[in-house]
Design a protein around this motif. Structure first.
Motif, PDB file in Angstrom:
ATOM      1  N   LEU A 139       7.219  10.114  13.259  1.00 29.55           N
ATOM      2  CA  LEU A 139       7.002   9.686  11.862  1.00 29.55           C
ATOM      3  C   LEU A 139       5.576  10.009  11.411  1.00 29.55           C
ATOM      4  N   LYS A 140       4.702  10.207  12.395  1.00 29.11           N
ATOM      5  CA  LYS A 140       3.285  10.439  12.075  1.00 29.11           C
ATOM      6  C   LYS A 140       3.038  11.818  11.468  1.00 29.11           C
ATOM      7  N   GLN A 141       4.113  12.626  11.361  1.00 28.41           N
ATOM      8  CA  GLN A 141       4.014  13.911  10.643  1.00 28.41           C
ATOM      9  C   GLN A 141       4.049  13.691   9.125  1.00 28.41           C
ATOM     10  N   SER A 142       4.502  12.510   8.705  1.00 28.55           N
ATOM     11  CA  SER A 142       4.714  12.273   7.273  1.00 28.55           C
ATOM     12  C   SER A 142       3.403  12.225   6.494  1.00 28.55           C
ATOM     13  N   LYS A 143       3.449  12.749   5.265  1.00 29.90           N
ATOM     14  CA  LYS A 143       2.256  12.794   4.399  1.00 29.90           C
ATOM     15  C   LYS A 143       2.382  11.839   3.210  1.00 29.90           C
ATOM     16  N   MET A 144       3.488  11.087   3.190  1.00 28.99           N
ATOM     17  CA  MET A 144       3.681  10.125   2.084  1.00 28.99           C
ATOM     18  C   MET A 144       4.371   8.887   2.644  1.00 28.99           C
ATOM     19  N   ALA A 145       3.787   7.716   2.394  1.00 24.33           N
ATOM     20  CA  ALA A 145       4.379   6.492   2.936  1.00 24.33           C
ATOM     21  C   ALA A 145       4.022   5.291   2.070  1.00 24.33           C
ATOM     22  N   ILE A 146       4.855   4.249   2.178  1.00 26.52           N
ATOM     23  CA  ILE A 146       4.549   2.964   1.532  1.00 26.52           C
ATOM     24  C   ILE A 146       4.650   1.872   2.602  1.00 26.52           C
ATOM     25  N   ILE A 173       0.846  -1.198   0.000  1.00 25.18           N
ATOM     26  CA  ILE A 173       0.000   0.000   0.000  1.00 25.18           C
ATOM     27  C   ILE A 173       0.876   1.240   0.000  1.00 25.18           C
ATOM     28  N   GLY A 174       0.390   2.280  -0.658  1.00 21.26           N
ATOM     29  CA  GLY A 174       1.074   3.575  -0.630  1.00 21.26           C
ATOM     30  C   GLY A 174       0.054   4.686  -0.489  1.00 21.26           C
ATOM     31  N   TYR A 175       0.489   5.798   0.122  1.00 19.25           N
ATOM     32  CA  TYR A 175      -0.399   6.960   0.306  1.00 19.25           C
ATOM     33  C   TYR A 175       0.374   8.245   0.075  1.00 19.25           C
ATOM     34  N   ILE A 176      -0.282   9.189  -0.603  1.00 19.03           N
ATOM     35  CA  ILE A 176       0.247  10.555  -0.690  1.00 19.03           C
ATOM     36  C   ILE A 176      -0.924  11.524  -0.554  1.00 19.03           C
ATOM     37  N   GLY A 177      -0.778  12.495   0.344  1.00 18.66           N
ATOM     38  CA  GLY A 177      -1.885  13.431   0.569  1.00 18.66           C
ATOM     39  C   GLY A 177      -1.530  14.408   1.672  1.00 18.66           C
ATOM     40  N   ASP A 178      -2.541  14.802   2.451  1.00 15.49           N
ATOM     41  CA  ASP A 178      -2.310  15.774   3.522  1.00 15.49           C
ATOM     42  C   ASP A 178      -2.487  15.168   4.909  1.00 15.49           C
ATOM     43  N   LYS A 179      -2.873  13.902   4.944  1.00 13.86           N
ATOM     44  CA  LYS A 179      -3.169  13.289   6.253  1.00 13.86           C
ATOM     45  C   LYS A 179      -1.965  12.523   6.803  1.00 13.86           C
ATOM     46  N   ASN A 180      -2.155  11.929   7.978  1.00 13.72           N
ATOM     47  CA  ASN A 180      -1.136  11.111   8.635  1.00 13.72           C
ATOM     48  C   ASN A 180      -0.936   9.819   7.813  1.00 13.72           C
ATOM     49  N   ALA A 181       0.135   9.820   7.018  1.00 11.49           N
ATOM     50  CA  ALA A 181       0.355   8.714   6.069  1.00 11.49           C
ATOM     51  C   ALA A 181       0.637   7.402   6.792  1.00 11.49           C
ATOM     52  N   ILE A 229       7.351  -0.327   6.766  1.00 19.80           N
ATOM     53  CA  ILE A 229       6.887   0.905   6.131  1.00 19.80           C
ATOM     54  C   ILE A 229       8.093   1.810   5.870  1.00 19.80           C
ATOM     55  N   ALA A 230       7.938   2.670   4.871  1.00 22.51           N
ATOM     56  CA  ALA A 230       8.901   3.752   4.656  1.00 22.51           C
ATOM     57  C   ALA A 230       8.083   5.006   4.457  1.00 22.51           C
ATOM     58  N   CYS A 231       8.589   6.115   5.013  1.00 20.14           N
ATOM     59  CA  CYS A 231       7.877   7.381   4.813  1.00 20.14           C
ATOM     60  C   CYS A 231       8.886   8.480   4.561  1.00 20.14           C
ATOM     61  N   LEU A 232       8.381   9.566   4.015  1.00 24.20           N
ATOM     62  CA  LEU A 232       9.249  10.708   3.764  1.00 24.20           C
ATOM     63  C   LEU A 232       9.022  11.719   4.877  1.00 24.20           C
ATOM     64  N   LEU A 233      10.113  12.115   5.535  1.00 31.06           N
ATOM     65  CA  LEU A 233      10.006  13.088   6.631  1.00 31.06           C
ATOM     66  C   LEU A 233      11.196  14.034   6.537  1.00 31.06           C
ATOM     67  N   ASP A 234      10.914  15.335   6.484  1.00 33.30           N
ATOM     68  CA  ASP A 234      11.957  16.353   6.350  1.00 33.30           C
ATOM     69  C   ASP A 234      12.919  16.025   5.211  1.00 33.30           C
ATOM     70  N   GLY A 235      12.357  15.576   4.098  1.00 36.06           N
ATOM     71  CA  GLY A 235      13.166  15.331   2.903  1.00 36.06           C
ATOM     72  C   GLY A 235      13.957  14.040   2.910  1.00 36.06           C
ATOM     73  N   LYS A 236      13.794  13.222   3.973  1.00 35.99           N
ATOM     74  CA  LYS A 236      14.549  11.959   4.058  1.00 35.99           C
ATOM     75  C   LYS A 236      13.594  10.780   4.179  1.00 35.99           C
ATOM     76  N   ILE A 237      14.010   9.637   3.614  1.00 38.72           N
ATOM     77  CA  ILE A 237      13.203   8.430   3.756  1.00 38.72           C
ATOM     78  C   ILE A 237      13.560   7.744   5.072  1.00 38.72           C
ATOM     79  N   LYS A 238      12.546   7.439   5.874  1.00 37.95           N
ATOM     80  CA  LYS A 238      12.734   6.696   7.126  1.00 37.95           C
ATOM     81  C   LYS A 238      12.044   5.350   6.960  1.00 37.95           C
TER      82      LYS A 238
END
Ligand code: GLU
Length: 216
Positions: free
Chosen positions: A62-69, A5-13, A34-43
């Motif tokens: 990590l819950k600040q991220s708006k894009m995750a897989i 699954i992947g998500y991109i939007g404005d919510k808690n990814a 999971i991997a998410c983008l936070l402050d320009g870095k993948i975590k």
């Protein structure tokens, strides 16, 4: 079989992806990540075992991220372990994969000879290194993915994130399922519709050989 699954939007990814993974757990359950983008870095957070184990490892920031897989695995190559759990990363690239890469051994040999270091026993890791290799030869992320998958024999549904493209999630498939959910200001991509049906009900079913770029 496994679930992606992947998500991109404005919510808690992270919340959306973990929730989606629980709905996909029937597809495979020996490890999750999971991997998410936070402050320009993948975590990345991943572990052997059930999604509950993964949830307990996810840091609150990590819950600040708006894009995750995310991925729930049913191992085909390499035992269930933290290292073999998806996502797999190389350079600025992170991806999740459902399927089997039949010619991974020869590609792995080639990449190792070029200096790429492998940290897992999976067939999937070759895809991450291949995309990085083509990306670093100055191709766009879409071109790099297209070139990488043209090398693969077997089956795949892949969702890719690139640190250098913070507004894009890219999916591509061949003989493994991949569906896209479209909503106002957010997009979902998953192995199966129930993963995001709580959030959106406009669905696009990708065909074999199709690739899609999602932004919010
Ligand atoms: N072949 C990959 C692995 O073993 C993906 C497995 C799957 O689709 O569940 O990690």
């Amino acid at each position: 079989m496994c679930g992606i699954i992947g998500y991109i939007g404005d919510k808690n990814a992270i919340h959306i992806v973990l929730d989606g993974l629980k709905k996909l757990e029937y597809r495979g359950y020996d490890s999750a990540g999971i991997a998410c983008l936070l402050d320009g870095k993948i975590k990345t957070v991943k572990c052997k075992g059930k999604i509950k184990n993964l949830e307990s490892l996810v840091d609150d920031n990590l819950k600040q991220s708006k894009m995750a897989i995310g991925h729930t695995r049913w191992a085909t190559h390499g035992k269930p372990s933290d290292e073999n759990a998806h996502p797999h990363c190389s350079g600025s690239i992170a991806l999740v994969h459902n399927g089997i890469i039949e010619n991974y051994a020869e590609i792995k040999k080639e990449l190792q000879a070029e200096g790429y270091k492998f940290v897992s026993q999976t067939d999937t890791e070759v895809i991450a290194h291949l995309i990085r290799k083509y990306r670093e030869s100055n191709l766009s992320i879409e071109e790099a993915i297209r070139k990488a998958v043209s090398r693969l024999k077997g089956s795949y549904a892949i969702v890719v994130m690139d640190e250098k493209e913070p507004d894009k999630l890219i999916g591509v498939r061949m003989e493994s399922p991949l569906v896209v959910g479209v909503s106002n200001g957010e997009k979902f991509i998953a192995s199966d519709v129930p993963a995001f049906l709580n959030h959106c009900n406009r669905v696009i079913f990708l065909e074999d050989g199709e690739m899609i770029t999602l932004n919010k």
